[in-house]
Scaffold this motif. Sequence first.
Motif, short mmCIF file in Angstrom:
data_model
loop_
_atom_site.label_atom_id
_atom_site.label_comp_id
_atom_site.label_asym_id
_atom_site.label_seq_id
_atom_site.Cartn_x
_atom_site.Cartn_y
_atom_site.Cartn_z
N UNK A 69 71.20 23.68 42.42
CA UNK A 69 71.51 24.89 41.78
C UNK A 69 71.48 26.28 42.57
N UNK A 70 72.09 27.45 42.97
CA UNK A 70 71.93 28.45 42.92
C UNK A 70 70.54 29.41 43.42
N UNK A 71 69.71 28.72 42.28
CA UNK A 71 68.24 29.58 42.18
C UNK A 71 67.40 28.36 43.09
N UNK A 72 67.62 27.35 43.27
CA UNK A 72 66.77 26.45 44.34
C UNK A 72 66.58 27.03 45.74
N UNK A 73 68.00 27.85 46.35
CA UNK A 73 68.66 27.81 47.52
C UNK A 73 68.20 28.76 47.93
N UNK A 74 68.33 30.36 46.82
CA UNK A 74 68.14 31.54 47.33
C UNK A 74 67.04 31.96 47.29
N UNK A 75 66.98 33.05 47.78
CA UNK A 75 65.55 34.28 48.43
C UNK A 75 65.34 34.60 47.28
N UNK A 76 64.58 34.16 46.62
CA UNK A 76 64.05 34.83 45.37
C UNK A 76 63.40 36.17 45.37
N UNK A 77 62.80 36.85 44.64
CA UNK A 77 62.21 38.12 44.54
C UNK A 77 62.51 39.02 45.07
N UNK A 78 63.80 39.73 45.83
CA UNK A 78 64.64 39.67 47.32
C UNK A 78 63.78 41.52 46.91
#
Length: 143
Positions: A69-78
């Motif tokens: 998923x996108x969520x698992x790889x993205x930079x969270x809380x930008x």
Amino acid sequence: MADFVREVMTPGVVAVRPDASLVEAAQLMRSQDIGDVVVADGQQVVGVLTDRDITVRAVADGDDPAVVSAESVCTRDPVLLAPDDPVGAAVALMRTHAVRRLPVVEDGLPVGMVSLGDLAEAQDPDSALAQISRAEPADRDAR
């Protein structure tokens, strides 16, 4: 020279749901000719996903981009900016957080992105980075 983020940002945001696969995100990036998408849950920005994130955080590890998923790889809380923030704040945040792109949010909604290239174009239009940022993408069929 621009004073405010709204003057340098790229308006509009391309977004994917947190559960979107990396394949979906990559296809969207290709069709929109962009290198990043906002990961949003409803109207809440959850993260930023770049083409480099997909490559380095998933594909290079052998993960299946069709199921990750996108969520698992993205930079969270930008780190976020507002359109009325000074351009200097964008520069400082990019420097401090070592990022090349920042989502611009107004009243809680993503309204644009500001990139290192956007800032280079605004502050020094003759710089190599500004010229590269303005260049048309290479013709994919010519390869």
